[in-house]
Design a protein around this motif. Structure first.
Motif, mmCIF file in Angstrom:
data_model
loop_
_atom_site.group_PDB
_atom_site.id
_atom_site.type_symbol
_atom_site.label_atom_id
_atom_site.label_comp_id
_atom_site.label_asym_id
_atom_site.label_seq_id
_atom_site.Cartn_x
_atom_site.Cartn_y
_atom_site.Cartn_z
ATOM 1 N N GLN A 178 0.823 -1.225 0.000
ATOM 2 C CA GLN A 178 0.000 0.000 0.000
ATOM 3 C C GLN A 178 0.849 1.264 0.000
ATOM 4 O OE1 GLN A 178 -3.150 -0.242 3.044
ATOM 5 N NE2 GLN A 178 -2.865 -2.449 2.947
ATOM 6 N N ILE A 179 2.127 1.127 0.360
ATOM 7 C CA ILE A 179 2.961 2.342 0.454
ATOM 8 C C ILE A 179 4.089 2.360 -0.572
ATOM 9 C CG2 ILE A 179 2.415 2.648 2.901
ATOM 10 C CD1 ILE A 179 5.252 1.639 3.568
ATOM 11 N N PHE A 180 4.282 1.247 -1.268
ATOM 12 C CA PHE A 180 5.400 1.152 -2.215
ATOM 13 C C PHE A 180 4.844 1.232 -3.633
ATOM 14 C CE2 PHE A 180 8.924 -1.587 -4.102
ATOM 15 C CZ PHE A 180 9.845 -0.556 -4.083
ATOM 16 N N ARG A 181 5.091 2.358 -4.290
ATOM 17 C CA ARG A 181 4.430 2.635 -5.558
ATOM 18 C C ARG A 181 4.746 1.666 -6.702
ATOM 19 N NH1 ARG A 181 2.591 7.570 -6.815
ATOM 20 N NH2 ARG A 181 1.771 6.440 -8.588
ATOM 21 N N PRO A 182 5.922 1.083 -6.778
ATOM 22 C CA PRO A 182 6.142 0.130 -7.881
ATOM 23 C C PRO A 182 5.247 -1.103 -7.790
ATOM 24 C CG PRO A 182 8.233 0.886 -7.012
ATOM 25 C CD PRO A 182 7.176 1.383 -6.070
ATOM 26 N N TYR A 183 4.674 -1.360 -6.615
ATOM 27 C CA TYR A 183 3.805 -2.526 -6.449
ATOM 28 C C TYR A 183 2.369 -2.170 -6.797
ATOM 29 C CZ TYR A 183 7.095 -5.761 -4.238
ATOM 30 O OH TYR A 183 8.117 -6.638 -4.001
ATOM 31 N N LYS A 184 1.651 -3.145 -7.286
ATOM 32 C CA LYS A 184 0.219 -2.944 -7.531
ATOM 33 C C LYS A 184 -0.490 -2.777 -6.193
ATOM 34 C CE LYS A 184 0.169 -6.161 -11.484
ATOM 35 N NZ LYS A 184 0.012 -5.405 -12.698
ATOM 36 N N GLU A 185 -1.584 -2.006 -6.216
ATOM 37 C CA GLU A 185 -2.410 -1.871 -5.005
ATOM 38 C C GLU A 185 -2.893 -3.250 -4.588
ATOM 39 O OE1 GLU A 185 -3.078 0.697 -3.188
ATOM 40 O OE2 GLU A 185 -2.158 2.226 -4.474
ATOM 41 N N PRO A 186 -2.779 -3.603 -3.317
ATOM 42 C CA PRO A 186 -3.177 -4.968 -2.944
ATOM 43 C C PRO A 186 -4.685 -5.194 -2.922
ATOM 44 C CG PRO A 186 -2.473 -3.742 -1.009
ATOM 45 C CD PRO A 186 -2.228 -2.847 -2.182
ATOM 46 N N GLY A 187 -5.488 -4.098 -2.868
ATOM 47 C CA GLY A 187 -6.947 -4.266 -2.813
ATOM 48 C C GLY A 187 -7.390 -4.827 -1.472
ATOM 49 N N GLN A 188 -8.503 -5.554 -1.517
ATOM 50 C CA GLN A 188 -9.037 -6.152 -0.276
ATOM 51 C C GLN A 188 -8.103 -7.254 0.209
ATOM 52 O OE1 GLN A 188 -11.884 -5.147 1.365
ATOM 53 N NE2 GLN A 188 -11.824 -3.467 -0.121
ATOM 54 N N LEU A 189 -8.012 -7.363 1.534
ATOM 55 C CA LEU A 189 -7.090 -8.352 2.113
ATOM 56 C C LEU A 189 -7.413 -9.778 1.626
ATOM 57 C CD1 LEU A 189 -5.499 -8.308 5.543
ATOM 58 C CD2 LEU A 189 -6.640 -10.406 4.877
ATOM 59 N N ASP A 190 -8.697 -10.090 1.550
ATOM 60 C CA ASP A 190 -9.118 -11.424 1.116
ATOM 61 C C ASP A 190 -8.601 -11.764 -0.275
ATOM 62 O OD1 ASP A 190 -10.457 -13.242 2.599
ATOM 63 O OD2 ASP A 190 -12.376 -12.970 1.564
ATOM 64 N N GLN A 191 -8.731 -10.768 -1.147
ATOM 65 C CA GLN A 191 -8.322 -10.953 -2.543
ATOM 66 C C GLN A 191 -6.790 -11.068 -2.630
ATOM 67 O OE1 GLN A 191 -9.376 -7.316 -4.551
ATOM 68 N NE2 GLN A 191 -7.872 -7.660 -6.183
ATOM 69 N N PHE A 192 -6.104 -10.252 -1.863
ATOM 70 C CA PHE A 192 -4.636 -10.283 -1.880
ATOM 71 C C PHE A 192 -4.138 -11.596 -1.279
ATOM 72 C CE2 PHE A 192 -0.366 -8.698 -0.369
ATOM 73 C CZ PHE A 192 0.166 -8.518 -1.640
#
Ligand SMILES: Nc1ncnc2c1ncn2[C@@H]1O[C@H](COP(=O)(O)OS(=O)(=O)O)[C@@H](OP(=O)(O)O)[C@H]1O
Length: 343
Positions: A178-192
């Motif tokens: 959630q804080i590291f921009r090169p990574y995709k947004e993780p979305g909902q915890l369940d989905q991640f």
């Protein structure tokens, strides 16, 4: 995974006086003046490419760099590798190894950023740093074993592998993404969580990573330890690490390692807490890189159903690996239903 960020910052100077470069897949993007979002093609953020079936964020890694690491990088016999699956205690072990090297003297840890002391050699700029650092080199890596430098396997170089309860790895990664921009947004915890359990995250499956590296157990140049052991007994862990490295520390030096590798000391050290990273790449406003630094935070973050699902996949994936980890007893395999008439 952060080192190139800082290289970019450093090469552009704290006030952006000089030109710097952000690594990309095809080319290096020139960044003049202060780093800004406008300097980087938006496509580069949050985009992954696949290298031999593993995802890598395009902003930090390149296919060419990964090929070079695997096929051309010359490992030296005196190299020491700090290897982990991401979020397993990489920067902690990096700090410990730096401090052991300096006999507990924190001067270098307080003046040289960790990404220069122990560069992540699979990143574009980490590779340059690893190549130019003076021996004996400390090199960090999140690579799965099949992508590691081939020359390592003909060398006497040492690997220290740190492993952490995957539920805590997952939680740490969920916050980090959630804080590291090169990574995709993780979305909902369940989905991640589903993505993590399927290995559909950078560096691939935790299970494959651990099983792959644990295949080196018993080799004299391979040492493994858990994040949980570091937590429970840092001094005893440092003693074991020193024995593996063939390094002797007196009591004062040992005190220096233990004190300066503590979570609080590292959180206060700007060379270790990534506060020098530009905010558009790592925004530590709402969560920190050095976030909680505890074992078992998953209990605060996962529901019972999520935890049980995790346990089920864990048991499937880890069966056959005759090895017990500190967290295994925390998630015991459910006992089979009593047999009728049985005691
Ligand atoms: N000294 C010390 N003591 C205890 N815990 C520590 C320490 N240093 C780092 N950490 C925790 O390690 C987590 C970050 O893992 P990595 O360093 O492997 O991250 S990375 O993959 O290199 O980005 C991250 O875990 P979480 O706090 O659970 O998110 C850090 O806080």
């Amino acid at each position: 995974m952060l080192p190139w960020v800082i290289h970019a910052l450093r090469s552009s100077g704290p006030c952006g006086a000089e030109a710097g470069y952000l690594p990309g897949n095809q080319e290096l993007l020139p960044v003049s003046g202060a780093l800004s979002l406008a300097s980087v093609h938006p496509r580069m953020f949050k985009e992954y490419f696949q290298y031999k079936g593993i995802s890598f964020p395009r902003l930090i890694y390149s296919e060419q760099g990964l090929r070079e690491v695997e096929n051309e990088f010359q490992v030296r016999d005196d190299d020491v590798f700090n290897v982990t699956y991401q979020k397993s205690g990489t920067v902690w072990m990096l700090e410990i190894l730096s401090l052991i090297h300096s006999n507990g003297d924190p001067s270098r840890c307080r003046t040289v950023p960790n990404w220069d002391r122990g560069p992540w050699y699979e990143t574009v700029l980490g590779l340059q740093t690893a190549r130019s650092n003076q021996p004996p080199r400390l090199i960090s890596s999140h690579l799965p074993i099949q992508l590691f430098a081939k020359s390592f396997f003909q060398s006497k170089a040492k690997v220290l592998y740190t492993v952490r309860n995957p539920k805590d790895v997952f939680v740490s990664l969920y916050h980090f993404a959630q804080i590291f921009r090169p990574y995709k947004e993780p979305g909902q915890l369940d989905q991640f969580l589903e993505q993590f359990l399927e290995g559909d995250v950078p560096f691939g499956s935790w299970f494959d990573h651990v099983k792959g590296w644990m295949g080196l157990r018993g080799h004299e140049n391979f040492f493994w330890i858990s994040y949980e052991e570091l937590q429970q007994d840092l001094r005893g862990s440092v003693e074991r690490i020193c024995r593996f490295l063939g390094k002797q520390l007196d009591a004062q030096a040992m005190d220096g390692v233990v004190e300066n590798a503590s979570f609080q000391a590292m959180k206060q050290n700007k060379m270790s807490n990534f506060s020098l990273a530009p905010r558009f790449l790592l925004d530590q406003t709402h969560s920190s890189f050095l976030r909680k630094g505890i074992a078992g935070d998953w209990k605060n973050q996962l529901t019972t159903a999520q935890s049980e699902n995790f346990d089920r996949v864990y048991r499937e994936q880890m069966q056959g690996l005759e090895l017990s980890f500190p967290w295994d007893e925390l998630s015991p395999q459910p006992s089979p239903p009593p047999t009728p008439g049985g005691s």
